[in-house]
Design a protein around this motif. Structure first.
Motif, PDB file in Angstrom:
ATOM      1  N   ALA A   1      49.062  20.661  24.611  1.00 46.43           N
ATOM      2  CA  ALA A   1      49.258  21.338  23.327  1.00 46.43           C
ATOM      3  C   ALA A   1      50.254  20.578  22.462  1.00 46.43           C
ATOM      4  O   ALA A   1      50.256  20.685  21.246  1.00 46.43           O
TER       5      ALA A   1
ATOM      6  N   TYR B   1      48.951  23.609  28.200  1.00 44.52           N
ATOM      7  CA  TYR B   1      48.505  24.985  28.018  1.00 44.52           C
ATOM      8  C   TYR B   1      47.932  25.531  29.323  1.00 44.52           C
ATOM      9  O   TYR B   1      47.208  24.835  30.036  1.00 44.52           O
TER      10      TYR B   1
ATOM     11  N   ARG C   1      45.111  30.324  33.090  1.00 45.21           N
ATOM     12  CA  ARG C   1      45.230  31.491  33.968  1.00 45.21           C
ATOM     13  C   ARG C   1      46.570  31.457  34.686  1.00 45.21           C
ATOM     14  O   ARG C   1      46.933  30.442  35.273  1.00 45.21           O
TER      15      ARG C   1
ATOM     16  N   LEU D   1      37.912  29.439  36.792  1.00 40.88           N
ATOM     17  CA  LEU D   1      36.679  28.791  36.358  1.00 40.88           C
ATOM     18  C   LEU D   1      36.896  27.285  36.247  1.00 40.88           C
ATOM     19  O   LEU D   1      38.034  26.828  36.094  1.00 40.88           O
TER      20      LEU D   1
ATOM     21  N   MET E   1      39.706  24.744  34.075  1.00 46.75           N
ATOM     22  CA  MET E   1      40.881  25.495  33.647  1.00 46.75           C
ATOM     23  C   MET E   1      42.173  24.897  34.198  1.00 46.75           C
ATOM     24  O   MET E   1      42.158  24.148  35.163  1.00 46.75           O
TER      25      MET E   1
ATOM     26  N   THR F   1      52.556  28.200  28.397  1.00 48.23           N
ATOM     27  CA  THR F   1      52.567  26.747  28.580  1.00 48.23           C
ATOM     28  C   THR F   1      53.579  26.385  29.652  1.00 48.23           C
ATOM     29  O   THR F   1      54.380  27.213  30.072  1.00 48.23           O
TER      30      THR F   1
ATOM     31  N   PRO G   1      31.934  33.940  32.212  1.00 49.09           N
ATOM     32  CA  PRO G   1      31.226  34.131  30.938  1.00 49.09           C
ATOM     33  C   PRO G   1      29.779  34.570  31.175  1.00 49.09           C
ATOM     34  O   PRO G   1      29.195  34.271  32.216  1.00 49.09           O
TER      35      PRO G   1
ATOM     36  N   ALA H   1      27.643  32.549  26.048  1.00 46.48           N
ATOM     37  CA  ALA H   1      28.931  31.952  26.451  1.00 46.48           C
ATOM     38  C   ALA H   1      28.771  31.202  27.771  1.00 46.48           C
ATOM     39  O   ALA H   1      29.367  30.136  27.980  1.00 46.48           O
TER      40      ALA H   1
ATOM     41  N   GLN I   1      27.184  27.874  27.036  1.00 39.38           N
ATOM     42  CA  GLN I   1      28.154  26.996  26.396  1.00 39.38           C
ATOM     43  C   GLN I   1      29.155  26.456  27.433  1.00 39.38           C
ATOM     44  O   GLN I   1      29.471  25.266  27.456  1.00 39.38           O
TER      45      GLN I   1
ATOM     46  N   ALA J   1      52.405  24.623  17.447  1.00 38.15           N
ATOM     47  CA  ALA J   1      51.507  23.754  18.216  1.00 38.15           C
ATOM     48  C   ALA J   1      50.696  24.579  19.206  1.00 38.15           C
ATOM     49  O   ALA J   1      49.502  24.348  19.396  1.00 38.15           O
ATOM     50  N   ILE J   2      51.362  25.552  19.828  1.00 35.16           N
ATOM     51  CA  ILE J   2      50.658  26.408  20.801  1.00 35.16           C
ATOM     52  C   ILE J   2      49.584  27.218  20.079  1.00 35.16           C
ATOM     53  O   ILE J   2      48.446  27.314  20.543  1.00 35.16           O
TER      54      ILE J   2
ATOM     55  N   PHE K   1      46.668  25.091  19.158  1.00 26.54           N
ATOM     56  CA  PHE K   1      45.881  24.791  20.354  1.00 26.54           C
ATOM     57  C   PHE K   1      44.989  25.982  20.702  1.00 26.54           C
ATOM     58  O   PHE K   1      43.806  25.826  20.993  1.00 26.54           O
ATOM     59  N   GLU K   2      45.580  27.164  20.637  1.00 19.46           N
ATOM     60  CA  GLU K   2      44.806  28.373  20.957  1.00 19.46           C
ATOM     61  C   GLU K   2      43.658  28.583  19.970  1.00 19.46           C
ATOM     62  O   GLU K   2      42.558  28.986  20.365  1.00 19.46           O
TER      63      GLU K   2
ATOM     64  N   THR L   1      37.388  28.290  19.526  1.00 16.11           N
ATOM     65  CA  THR L   1      36.049  27.831  19.145  1.00 16.11           C
ATOM     66  C   THR L   1      35.443  26.918  20.211  1.00 16.11           C
ATOM     67  O   THR L   1      34.273  27.029  20.529  1.00 16.11           O
ATOM     68  N   GLU L   2      36.271  26.014  20.772  1.00 20.54           N
ATOM     69  CA  GLU L   2      35.720  25.048  21.731  1.00 20.54           C
ATOM     70  C   GLU L   2      35.406  25.645  23.098  1.00 20.54           C
ATOM     71  O   GLU L   2      34.415  25.300  23.723  1.00 20.54           O
ATOM     72  N   ARG L   3      36.308  26.491  23.592  1.00 14.71           N
ATOM     73  CA  ARG L   3      36.110  27.079  24.925  1.00 14.71           C
ATOM     74  C   ARG L   3      36.380  28.588  24.862  1.00 14.71           C
ATOM     75  O   ARG L   3      37.318  29.083  25.478  1.00 14.71           O
ATOM     76  N   PRO L   4      35.547  29.286  24.132  1.00 12.68           N
ATOM     77  CA  PRO L   4      35.815  30.711  23.879  1.00 12.68           C
ATOM     78  C   PRO L   4      35.798  31.573  25.143  1.00 12.68           C
ATOM     79  O   PRO L   4      36.330  32.680  25.145  1.00 12.68           O
ATOM     80  N   TRP L   5      35.194  31.067  26.220  1.00 12.36           N
ATOM     81  CA  TRP L   5      35.080  31.903  27.431  1.00 12.36           C
ATOM     82  C   TRP L   5      36.390  31.975  28.207  1.00 12.36           C
ATOM     83  O   TRP L   5      36.532  32.780  29.102  1.00 12.36           O
ATOM     84  N   VAL L   6      37.346  31.100  27.864  1.00  7.54           N
ATOM     85  CA  VAL L   6      38.571  31.029  28.666  1.00  7.54           C
ATOM     86  C   VAL L   6      39.422  32.294  28.515  1.00  7.54           C
ATOM     87  O   VAL L   6      39.757  32.734  27.502  1.00  7.54           O
TER      88      VAL L   6
END
Ligand code: SF4
Lengths: 474, 201
Positions: A17, A28, A31, A123, A126, A161, A254, A258, A261, B186-187, B190-191, B196-201
């Motif tokens: 990040a 970042y 979990r 997952l 991560m 983080t 997901p 999702a 993706q 910055a955090i 990043f979030e 958008t890139e990894r919405p399932w996380v």
């Protein structure tokens, strides 16, 4: 064109990040798993600073280390004062900070490293952390997972983080196929035996090779679980169809679009051709025998057919360490490992407390009994593992053989609850640490696979499980 | 961490040398699940008798020193183990500044992590502050971190040294977490990117 990357490089890069000039990164965390022993002061710190948990939806808590495993344990009377206070603190903290929680009374409760994957919290791709060194387990999914200290627990709770510097890349390749009777636990112990407990220090290990590819997720978790005993902060296995199959349909995995993706992204998670590893170790699957530990360090690994070594067989500081270990373990130099008599069997822990582990032990124990004078406990890794085992009738196999069937928790892996070895009591254990006093004051631990532990229970001494398997075939 | 700006409060004299971490917080209090709540056991063995009754002669038990915020102590304060319970106990009692001729290294660093300002001064100046502290609750001392000055109840001003970075962190209430929080932007971005890139996380 970008330079080829390892799996570790990819996951790392995808989570930076912020980066300082000296290379320190703000990583970042996707979990954060929390248990009752290493978290109280961290929550207390948040309270004192009037800080909320930054991402409660990414934070999962479960009490496991010192919960009793005997029925009726919801009754706090069963816990020692220290344990009761710690479990109550987690109850309160989870509620007040609004994080996901599986209390002792929930059927999904269990060892944090078993619950995370089971619920689909873990997952591929991560970053996963927990105030516990065996967080490495989650690396089996191609997740960057490692243990952290209490001050870092607080840091993650507050900011999601971690301040980190990157480790080096190490590859451990297991080629070929395993022989019958050889299990993932033998593989992971054999790796530590080959590299030593400091062999992975400063590295993140990626396990590769046909043997790993052929393994189930349960087996891969067993392998990654003990990356830490090999000195590595984390172990990784690239996700593949086996991984996706396991993850699919889990409560927090997901769904629908999702899923598609996520799947497309997960399929990019592998080490590129030509990527650089700072260290490479290769083992042949065919060379790995069923193993046991004889001493008080996980690197004290030998094939079951071997004899207790002499201190002079070693060099440097290990000579004295071996001398001390042989004495502590009450062994004779040159004694055959299969002549070592045991008093107890422990089947469980985050290394070997999953359904496959219980099946493997049950297969050996079926129609047999513990040798006279041997006691045994089976502690499923989670309430769901327990339920599954009961559905398959495994509990019956264990109790018929004379073992106790318990409720989920860490139990005798670290003996923080009443499940402990007596002084000089010798245990065939499926856990991960054989340190002095780990399973009880002056207790003696031999680490091995669930099938080997079951075999030792049946004969009353350390045993090559293949002998019992041959008996079956005859 | 709370910001340390300007502190005006009661100073208590504790003219003992080599006050170690066991004296500050005995080891039976380390089993706690908390960092807070240790204040009642600060200086436990000096403060209470075996039955747990207060020792009326101990400085913090005297009515005029119950709200002490500044401690003036003898040489080598905080020696012994590295337990962070020592500064936890001091902070929990409400003491925000400790003044001595010297401090044990680990303790000194642990103080800053817990919002406590340790100030090391030459003997004569510590003696002077000790005298001022002996005057009790009507004599309030002021510690101004920004200006790096201590003002006695008589208006006498004493300058002190402090590491520039540690000063910055204390003034702004920054611990590791605080520092990271300075990067909240910055955090957050990043979030946002991940959403958008990894919405399932
Ligand atoms: S089972 Fe053992 S190694 Fe695993 S988390 Fe519990 S105590 Fe730690």
């Amino acid at each position: 064109m970008t330079a080829p990357k390892t799996l570790y490089d990819k996951i790392w890069d995808a989570h930076v990040a912020d980066q300082s000039e000296d290379g320190t990164c703000l990583l970042y965390i996707d979990r954060h798993l929390v248990h009752e022993v290493t978290s109280p002061q961290a929550f207390e710190g948040l309270r004192m600073a009037h800080r909320p948990v930054h991402a409660p939806d990414k934070t999962i808590a479960v009490p496991d280390h010192n919960v009793p495993t005997t029925p009726g344990r919801e009754n706090p009377e069963q816990m020692t004062e220290d344990s009761r206070v710690q479990v109550a603190a987690l109850d309160k903290n989870a509620k007040e900070f609004g994080i996901n929680y599986y209390p002792v009374t929930d059927v999904r409760q269990g060892i944090v490293h078993i619950v995370g994957p089971e619920q689909g919290w873990t997952l591929p791709g991560m970053t996963v952390v927990c105030g516990d060194s065996h967080t490495a387990t989650h690396g089996a999914f191609g997740a960057l997972a490692h243990g952290i200290g209490t001050s870092e627990v607080e840091h993650v709770l507050a900011t999601q983080t971690l301040i980190q510097k990157k480790s080096k890349n190490m590859k451990v390749e297991i080629t070929g196929k395993l022989k019958p009777g050889v299990t993932p636990k033998d593989v992971t112990l054999a790796i530590i035996g080959a590299t030593g407990t400091a062999g992975g220090t400063g590295y993140v290990i990626e396990y590769t090779g046909q043997v790993i590819r052929d393994m189930s997720m349960e087996g891969r978790m067993t392998v990654c679980n003990m990356a830490i005993e090999g000195g590595a902060r984390a172990g990784l296995i690239a996700p593949d169809e086996t991984t996706f199959e396991y993850v699919k349909g889990r409560p927090h995995a997901p769904k629908g679009a999702a899923w598609e993706q996520a799947l497309a992204y997960w399929k990019t998670l592998y080490t590129d051709e030509g990527a650089h590893f700072d260290k490479v170790v290769t083992l042949k699957g065919e060379d790995i025998e069923p193993v046991v530990t004889w001493g008080t360090s996980p690197e004290d690994v030998l094939p079951i057919s071997a004899n207790v070594p002499a201190p002079e067989d070693f060099t440097g500081g290990k000579v004295d360490a071996a001398k001390r270990a042989i004495e502590y373990m009450g062994l004779e130099v040159g004694e055959k490992l299969t002549d070592i008599k045991i008093d107890a069997v422990f089947i469980g822990s985050c290394t070997n407390g999953r359904i496959e582990d219980l099946r493997a032990a049950a297969e050996v124990l079926k129609g047999r009994k513990l040798a006279p004078g041997v006691r045994g406990i089976v502690v499923p890794g989670s309430g769901l593992v327990k339920a599954q085992a009961e559905e398959e009738g495994l509990d019956k196999v264990f109790t018929d053989a004379g073992l106790e069937w318990r409720m989920a928790g860490c139990s005798m892996c670290l003996a923080m609850n009443p499940d402990q070895l007596a002084p000089e009591e010798r245990c065939a254990s499926t856990s991960n640490r054989n340190f002095e006093g780990r399973q009880g004051y002056k207790g003696r631990t031999h680490l091995m696979s669930p099938a080997m532990a079951a075999a030792a229970g049946v004969t009353g001494h350390l045993t090559d499980v293949r002998e019992l398997m041959e008996l079956e075939d005859a | 961490m709370e910001k340390f700006e300007k502190l005006t409060g009661i100073a208590a004299p504790l003219p003992l040398v080599n006050i170690d971490t066991d004296m500050i917080i005995p080891k039976q209090f380390l089993k706690t699940i908390k960092r807070s709540g240790l204040g009642v056991n600060l200086f436990d063995e000096m403060r209470y008798d075996r039955e747990g009754n207060e020792n009326p002669d101990f400085v913090l038990n005297k009515p005029q020193y119950r709200d002490t915020q500044i401690l003036v102590a003898g040489d080598n304060f905080g020696c012994g183990s590295s337990r962070e319970h020592a500064p936890w106990a001091i902070a929990d009692f409400g003491i925000k500044c400790v003044i001595s001729t010297s401090f044990a290294d680990i303790f000194f660093n642990n103080c800053f992590k817990n919002g406590i300002l340790p100030i090391a001064l030459p003997q004569e100046q510590v003696d002077l502050l000790m005298k001022d502290a002996e005057k009790g609750s009507n004599a309030r001392m002021t510690v101004d971190l920004e200006a790096q000055e201590i003002t006695t109840s008589d208006g006498e001003v004493i300058k002190f040294e402090v590491d520039a970075f540690k000063k910055h962190c204390l003034l702004n209430g920054l611990d590791d977490i605080g520092l990271t929080m300075e990067k909240a932007g910055a955090i957050k971005s990043f979030e946002d990117k991940m959403a958008t890139e990894r919405p399932w996380v």
